[in-house]
Scaffold this active site. Structure first.
Site, PDB file in Angstrom:
ATOM      1  N   LYS A  78       0.854  -1.191   0.000  1.00 44.32           N
ATOM      2  CA  LYS A  78       0.000   0.000   0.000  1.00 44.32           C
ATOM      3  C   LYS A  78       0.887   1.237   0.000  1.00 44.32           C
ATOM      4  O   LYS A  78       1.866   1.286   0.754  1.00 44.32           O
ATOM      5  CB  LYS A  78      -0.902  -0.040   1.244  1.00 44.32           C
ATOM      6  CG  LYS A  78      -1.927   1.091   1.333  1.00 44.32           C
ATOM      7  CD  LYS A  78      -2.821   0.934   2.569  1.00 44.32           C
ATOM      8  CE  LYS A  78      -3.901   2.019   2.623  1.00 44.32           C
ATOM      9  NZ  LYS A  78      -4.824   1.868   3.761  1.00 44.32           N
ATOM     10  N   SER A 155      -9.957   2.280   2.734  1.00 45.08           N
ATOM     11  CA  SER A 155      -9.005   2.927   1.860  1.00 45.08           C
ATOM     12  C   SER A 155      -8.050   1.961   1.162  1.00 45.08           C
ATOM     13  O   SER A 155      -7.432   2.341   0.169  1.00 45.08           O
ATOM     14  CB  SER A 155      -8.196   3.952   2.652  1.00 45.08           C
ATOM     15  OG  SER A 155      -7.357   3.295   3.594  1.00 45.08           O
ATOM     16  N   SER A 179     -10.336   0.198   7.079  1.00 42.54           N
ATOM     17  CA  SER A 179      -9.707   0.180   5.747  1.00 42.54           C
ATOM     18  C   SER A 179      -9.046  -1.118   5.329  1.00 42.54           C
ATOM     19  O   SER A 179      -8.674  -1.254   4.167  1.00 42.54           O
ATOM     20  CB  SER A 179      -8.677   1.296   5.641  1.00 42.54           C
ATOM     21  OG  SER A 179      -9.326   2.491   5.345  1.00 42.54           O
TER      22      SER A 179
HETATM   23  N1  GLN Z   1     -13.431   4.848   5.937  1.00 42.91           N
HETATM   24  C1  GLN Z   1     -12.833   5.349   7.132  1.00 42.91           C
HETATM   25  C2  GLN Z   1     -12.432   6.782   6.926  1.00 42.91           C
HETATM   26  O1  GLN Z   1     -12.652   7.289   5.890  1.00 42.91           O
HETATM   27  C3  GLN Z   1     -11.679   4.513   7.548  1.00 42.91           C
HETATM   28  C4  GLN Z   1     -10.467   4.713   6.743  1.00 42.91           C
HETATM   29  C5  GLN Z   1      -9.315   3.906   7.237  1.00 42.91           C
HETATM   30  O2  GLN Z   1      -9.484   2.938   7.979  1.00 42.91           O
HETATM   31  N2  GLN Z   1      -8.119   4.338   6.874  1.00 42.91           N
HETATM   32  O3  GLN Z   1     -11.897   7.405   7.783  1.00 42.91           O
END
Ligand code: GLN
Length: 487
Positions: A78, A155, A179
């Site tokens: 990532k 994400s 995410s």
């Molecule tokens: N969807 C959540 C956010 O937008 C979690 C994102 C994540 O875990 N990095 O904050």
């Protein structure tokens, strides 16, 4: 003939050990798969030369009898993990073509054990999002396609899509509010967010430091366990990393789960939950019962406050973490007439809309007049949520819930509605707020033929039980479906 990109990580490691193929052959097969899959936009930087060099070095180590746990395994990283000398962007324009002079601890651990890097994977900008649509590099397309193109979740959308499409044997990911787990759920893959502190955050671009945690996405529970064993470990460079022993997590997969008590939190039966998700949950409960678990209803009364608390705490920490991007030290710089204008121009041009929204919310809730009303209140709610879990874990060994309230949705479908997007995280954010380990694994397909994930939540540092339970569900679910290769 064996298709090398169809192998599980475990099977590939066995094949390497028995010299059925070389690391170079395995890597070249994956490099070709990555190139052929460009329409998915999962990789934003391919590093084929580096991959082949690393694979050759791996073959040489194996010939000398010095192969490590992951020797020769091609992985995707990532693009939130700093990789020495290799562009790291967090999928934000503000980082420009930043090339770190250091390696994140998690990726260093993987290379120590012999893994091979195929390249850097797409994500929501600074990991803020649930659909990979906030990336400065454009969205990732879910390899699972129906009548329209779908998001792979976010994400870690690039990580999940690449693993589901057979572009790599596993990928690193991070999880601040879901995410790792929600993209795993949307792509029929397995993802685990370890206990906060299991993996070092050093060298991972920070989003919300008290919630961020790295973990793997893989195609099987065992593969996830193998990867996590390498990724985890104490690190003096991260003061929140836990100084605890890292077991070989794969030893927990296949272990009997007989007699374990599984909690079903009643507050997760939210209004408007699709019948198919409800059905999947019931199915998961039935599988664990058949495997000899005892099912117990539990109460997590503060669940309804979790999303609001998360969407105060995460932006608050993000606004502070993102203050460092000022156009002075690295990344994008847009000159202005004076220093302030240069800051303003650089940040205006460098950050995307969702990131700006988070900075605005975060600075607001931290500001002098509102700190007590919002930020401090959210911290108190966080404490209550953690206490709820503590109480539940007095009665049960783990919890079972759905991972997300829906299957993968269409690209663009929620993009203009931040609140609808935030609702995706309803079952996952509580786990980050309490610092617990959580795993998502495929439970089946919905009526449209899309994967749906089940979530297991464990006690702090009890990932082992999650791997055992995950192994039991995986066996019962026998999830063999794969996305049709349309790309
Ligand atoms: N969807 C959540 C956010 O937008 C979690 C994102 C994540 O875990 N990095 O904050």
């Amino acid at each position: 003939m064996t298709v090398l990109t169809d192998l599980t990580l475990k099977a590939a490691l066995d094949g390497l050990a028995s010299k059925s193929f070389s690391a170079e052959e395995l890597t070249r097969a994956h490099v070709a798969a990555v190139e052929a899959a460009r329409p998915l936009n999962a990789f934003i930087l391919e590093t084929p030369d580096k991959a082949v060099d690393m694979a050759k070095a791996s073959d040489a180590r194996r010939a000398r009898g010095e192969a490590g746990r992951l020797d020769g395994a091609p992985l995707g990283i990532k693009d939130l993990f700093c990789t020495e000398g290799v562009r790291t962007t967090a999928c934000s324009k503000i980082l420009g073509d930043f090339k770190p002079t250091y390696e994140s601890t998690v990726t260093a651990n993987l290379w120590r054990d012999g893994a091979v890097m195929l390249g850097k994977l797409n994500l929501d900008e600074f990991a803020m999002g649930s659909s990979n649509e906030t990336s400065a590099f454009g969205p990732v397309v879910n390899p699972w396609k129906i009548d329209r193109e779908l998001t792979p979740g976010g994400s870690s959308g690039g990580s999940a899509a690449a693993v589901a499409a057979g572009l790599c044997l596993g990928a690193t990911a991070t999880d601040t509010g879901g995410s790792i787990r929600q993209p795993a759920s949307f792509t029929g893959t397995v993802g685990i967010k370890p206990t906060y502190g299991r993996c070092s955050r050093w060298g991972i671009v920070a989003f919300a430091s008290s919630l961020d945690q790295a973990g793997p996405i893989a195609r099987t529970v065992e593969d996830a366990a193998i990867l996590m064993t390498s990724m985890a470990g104490h690190d003096v460079k991260d003061s929140t990393s836990l100084d605890v022993e890292v077991p070989d997590f794969s030893q927990f997969v296949g272990k009997s789960v007989k007699g374990l008590r599984i909690g079903i939190p009643k507050q997760y039966r939210v209004d408007g939950m699709p019948a198919e998700i409800e059905k999947l949950w019931e199915q998961g409960i039935a599988w664990l019962k058949e495997a000899g678990c005892e099912i117990v209803e539990v109460s997590l009364p503060h669940t309804k406050y979790a999303l609001p608390a998360y969407y105060i705490i995460a932006p608050a920490e993000a606004s502070s973490n993102l203050a460092r991007y000022d156009g002075m030290r690295y990344g994008l710089r847009v000159e202005g007439a004076n220093l302030t204008e240069t800051y303003e121009n650089s940040r205006a041009a460098g950050f995307g809309e969702e990131v700006k929204r988070r900075i605005l919310i975060g600075t607001y809730v931290l500001s002098a007049g509102y700190y007590d009303a919002y930020y401090l209140k959210a911290l108190k709610v966080r404490r209550r949520i953690a206490d709820d879990f503590d109480q539940a874990f007095g009665k049960v060994d783990a919890l079972l819930t759905p991972t997300a309230p829906s299957a993968a949705f269409g690209l663009g479908e929620n993009a203009d509605d931040p609140l609808a997007m935030y609702l995706n995280d309803i079952f996952t954010v509580t786990v980050n707020l309490a610092g617990l380990p959580g795993m998502s694994l495929p439970g089946g397909l919905d009526a449209q033929g899309l994967p749906l994930g089940l979530q297991l939540i464990g006690r702090p540092l009890d990932e082992g039980t999650l791997f055992s339970l995950g192994g039991a569900i995986e066996k019962a679910a026998d999830f063999q479906a794969k996305p049709a290769k349309w790309w």
